[in-house]
Design a protein around this motif. Structure first.
Motif, PDB file in Angstrom:
ATOM      1  N   GLU A   1       1.259  -1.123   0.115  1.00  0.00           N
ATOM      2  CA  GLU A   1       0.412   0.197   0.228  1.00  0.00           C
ATOM      3  C   GLU A   1       0.358   1.648  -0.346  1.00  0.00           C
ATOM      4  N   GLU A   2       1.995   1.393   0.745  1.00  0.00           N
ATOM      5  CA  GLU A   2       3.094   2.477   0.934  1.00  0.00           C
ATOM      6  C   GLU A   2       3.874   2.626  -0.242  1.00  0.00           C
ATOM      7  N   GLU A   3       4.067   1.456  -1.287  1.00  0.00           N
ATOM      8  CA  GLU A   3       4.559   1.143  -2.563  1.00  0.00           C
ATOM      9  C   GLU A   3       3.871   2.658  -2.802  1.00  0.00           C
ATOM     10  N   ALA A   4       2.423   2.240  -3.474  1.00  0.00           N
ATOM     11  CA  ALA A   4       2.063   2.749  -4.574  1.00  0.00           C
ATOM     12  C   ALA A   4       1.338   3.701  -4.131  1.00  0.00           C
ATOM     13  N   LEU A   5       1.381   4.119  -3.030  1.00  0.00           N
ATOM     14  CA  LEU A   5       0.883   5.459  -2.489  1.00  0.00           C
ATOM     15  C   LEU A   5       2.600   6.723  -2.744  1.00  0.00           C
ATOM     16  N   MET A   6       3.214   6.102  -2.568  1.00  0.00           N
ATOM     17  CA  MET A   6       5.077   6.412  -3.187  1.00  0.00           C
ATOM     18  C   MET A   6       4.919   6.671  -3.980  1.00  0.00           C
ATOM     19  N   ALA A   7       4.556   5.673  -5.210  1.00  0.00           N
ATOM     20  CA  ALA A   7       5.298   5.676  -6.866  1.00  0.00           C
ATOM     21  C   ALA A   7       4.057   6.823  -7.210  1.00  0.00           C
ATOM     22  N   GLN A   8       3.053   7.226  -6.765  1.00  0.00           N
ATOM     23  CA  GLN A   8       2.464   8.472  -7.018  1.00  0.00           C
ATOM     24  C   GLN A   8       2.600   9.795  -6.930  1.00  0.00           C
ATOM     25  N   HIS A   9       3.225   9.853  -5.180  1.00  0.00           N
ATOM     26  CA  HIS A   9       4.303  11.031  -5.477  1.00  0.00           C
ATOM     27  C   HIS A   9       5.260  11.526  -5.839  1.00  0.00           C
ATOM     28  N   LEU A  10       6.209   9.728  -6.128  1.00  0.00           N
ATOM     29  CA  LEU A  10       7.158  10.154  -6.475  1.00  0.00           C
ATOM     30  C   LEU A  10       7.187  10.339  -8.321  1.00  0.00           C
TER      31      LEU A  10
ATOM     32  N   ILE B   1       9.629   4.085 -13.768  1.00  0.00           N
ATOM     33  CA  ILE B   1       9.868   3.322 -12.716  1.00  0.00           C
ATOM     34  C   ILE B   1       8.602   2.946 -11.942  1.00  0.00           C
ATOM     35  N   CYS B   2       8.146   4.894 -11.686  1.00  0.00           N
ATOM     36  CA  CYS B   2       6.922   4.683 -10.956  1.00  0.00           C
ATOM     37  C   CYS B   2       5.636   4.326 -11.237  1.00  0.00           C
ATOM     38  N   GLU B   3       5.540   4.159 -13.214  1.00  0.00           N
ATOM     39  CA  GLU B   3       4.466   3.757 -13.727  1.00  0.00           C
ATOM     40  C   GLU B   3       4.721   2.853 -13.943  1.00  0.00           C
ATOM     41  N   ASP B   4       5.708   1.610 -14.013  1.00  0.00           N
ATOM     42  CA  ASP B   4       5.416   0.710 -13.594  1.00  0.00           C
ATOM     43  C   ASP B   4       5.008  -0.182 -12.254  1.00  0.00           C
ATOM     44  N   THR B   5       5.422   0.365 -11.411  1.00  0.00           N
ATOM     45  CA  THR B   5       4.763   0.155 -10.024  1.00  0.00           C
ATOM     46  C   THR B   5       3.018   0.370  -9.540  1.00  0.00           C
ATOM     47  N   LEU B   6       3.245   1.820 -10.595  1.00  0.00           N
ATOM     48  CA  LEU B   6       1.668   1.601 -10.538  1.00  0.00           C
ATOM     49  C   LEU B   6       0.917   1.114 -11.552  1.00  0.00           C
ATOM     50  N   CYS B   7       1.362   0.645 -12.190  1.00  0.00           N
ATOM     51  CA  CYS B   7       0.420  -0.287 -12.808  1.00  0.00           C
ATOM     52  C   CYS B   7       0.161  -1.731 -13.245  1.00  0.00           C
ATOM     53  N   ARG B   8       1.032  -1.994 -11.677  1.00  0.00           N
ATOM     54  CA  ARG B   8       0.818  -3.613 -10.433  1.00  0.00           C
ATOM     55  C   ARG B   8      -0.070  -3.027  -9.422  1.00  0.00           C
ATOM     56  N   HIS B   9       0.198  -1.732  -9.256  1.00  0.00           N
ATOM     57  CA  HIS B   9      -1.692  -1.915  -8.484  1.00  0.00           C
ATOM     58  C   HIS B   9      -2.507  -1.389  -8.371  1.00  0.00           C
ATOM     59  N   VAL B  10      -2.889  -1.057  -9.587  1.00  0.00           N
ATOM     60  CA  VAL B  10      -4.509  -0.925 -10.586  1.00  0.00           C
ATOM     61  C   VAL B  10      -5.432  -1.643  -9.982  1.00  0.00           C
ATOM     62  N   ASP B  11      -6.371  -1.358  -8.855  1.00  0.00           N
ATOM     63  CA  ASP B  11      -7.550  -1.874  -8.400  1.00  0.00           C
ATOM     64  C   ASP B  11      -8.574  -1.251  -8.122  1.00  0.00           C
ATOM     65  N   VAL B  12     -10.186  -1.255  -7.923  1.00  0.00           N
ATOM     66  CA  VAL B  12     -10.982  -1.063  -8.147  1.00  0.00           C
ATOM     67  C   VAL B  12     -10.674   0.796  -7.192  1.00  0.00           C
ATOM     68  N   SER B  13     -10.183  -0.193  -6.077  1.00  0.00           N
ATOM     69  CA  SER B  13      -9.991   1.888  -5.240  1.00  0.00           C
ATOM     70  C   SER B  13      -8.833   2.114  -5.800  1.00  0.00           C
ATOM     71  N   THR B  14      -7.856   2.202  -6.903  1.00  0.00           N
ATOM     72  CA  THR B  14      -7.007   2.844  -6.858  1.00  0.00           C
ATOM     73  C   THR B  14      -7.101   3.272  -8.597  1.00  0.00           C
TER      74      THR B  14
END
Length: 369
Positions: free
Chosen positions: A272-281, A296-309
């Protein structure tokens, strides 16, 4: 008058070597954890120095005392020969997402004698499983290691004249992995020689203007342009608004080491923190023109796409021109179940009002299914 003359000669024993490497990818890491301690999986065979080798992977260690570790061993497949044991040196490295050895997870073995088939040397405590699972090197349930092998193929004696002629060919030396990242990380940590200071969210950071300038065109323009006098000698703080202190700390860490710090804490909280930090970074990377960090941040966020995000991530992708991330969100929303859940979730109304063009594009995509 004559005298007897004594002859003196010199010779040198030289080692000839051959080197090679093999990459082993573990695809489906979570499934291999079901194996019992001491059970190994083997790579395909590969040849180095005229000998056949393979890697042995033990996902739960080689014995009960090391059941929390992942073990790797280099195994010789050849039968014994009259020439005696095979002399070889090896290293095993965990590879990062760019396919390069991660310095923190590279281990080098001493020169070892492999006496015959199944003779093996390696690292029983190569890596703790929980450390791998918390790291960014495990992606989509996959990770990879590389084994580098140097084999002594021959020892030979040469007289001094021949040895001198061959002096341009150095003897085998085990070269340690690159440590530039560690040295620059120490430079940031100690602040030695820092010549500029920043104040972010009430916290002060010391840095080196030349390092920042060479990594970011925006810092280069600011620190050697309009803000040069104000920040000279570290006498004044450069105030950065609209950024969290921990985000700036991670940004500096990336600037100095070309990597993000390893997360700590429980895996769920870390994700959860990784996704939030990736957004800010991602926002910070776009702000300072650091394209690699942005990807790198795009790649991280691609793996965290779900209903809440999905809604907030799609808006972020549109605002910062992240085409790959935008496409990942659209792919997720192709599912009617996911789309209905996202529409009902908090954040979709903001997406509709802030990015109406995205809603039109999404409707066109769905209509073309």
């Amino acid at each position: 008058m004559s005298a007897d003359s004594a002859a003196s000669t010199t010779s040198t024993i030289l080692a000839t070597t051959a080197s090679g490497s093999h990459v082993l990818k573990i695809d489906g890491y979570s499934r291999t954890k079901g194996l019992a301690t001491g059970i190994h999986l083997r790579s395909c065979s590969f040849t180095v120095g005229g000998h056949s080798w393979h890697l042995a992977y033990l996902p739960k260690g080689d014995c009960a005392d090391r059941a929390d570790y992942i073990s790797f061993f280099l195994v010789l497949e050849d039968a014994p020969t009259a020439a005696g044991p095979v002399l070889a040196q090896y290293s095993i490295s965990l590879l990062d997402r760019a396919g390069k050895p991660a310095p923190s997870y590279t281990k080098v073995g001493a020169m070892s004698q492999f006496a015959g088939p199944s003779a093996h040397w390696g690292f029983a405590n190569f890596l703790r499983r929980d450390a791998l699972e918390k790291s960014r090197h495990l992606k989509d349930d996959c990770f990879a290691v590389r084994c580098d092998v140097t084999v002594v193929t021959e020892f030979r004696a040469e007289d001094a004249a021949s040895a001198a002629a061959a002096a341009s060919a150095p003897a085998f030396v085990a070269v340690p992995p690159p440590d530039l990242q560690r040295h620059f990380g120490d430079l940031l940590r100690t602040g030695q020689g820092a010549d500029v200071r920043f104040r972010v969210d009430g916290e002060d950071f010391a840095a080196h203007r030349c390092v920042l300038a060479v990594r970011s065109p925006v810092f280069q323009a600011e620190l050697f342009g309009a803000m040069k006098e104000a920040s000279a000698g570290g006498a004044h703080c450069v105030v950065i608004d609209d950024m969290r202190a921990d985000v700036f700390r991670n940004l500096l860490h990336f600037i100095y080491t070309d990597a993000l710090p390893e997360p700590a804490g429980p895996i769920k909280a870390e994700r959860e923190e990784e996704a939030l930090m990736a957004q800010h970074l991602l926002v910070a990377a776009d702000r300072y023109g650091m394209d690699r960090l942005k990807f790198i941040c795009e790649d991280t966020l691609c793996r965290h796409v779900d209903v809440s995000t999905a809604a907030t991530t799609l808006a972020l992708a549109e605002q910062h021109r992240c085409h790959g991330l935008k496409e990942a969100c659209f792919q997720f929303l192709k599912s009617p179940e996911a789309l209905n859940a996202v529409v009902a979730a908090e954040g979709f109304d903001h997406l509709t009002s802030s990015c109406p063009s995205l809603i039109k594009e999404l409707m066109c995509r769905l209509a073309a299914r």
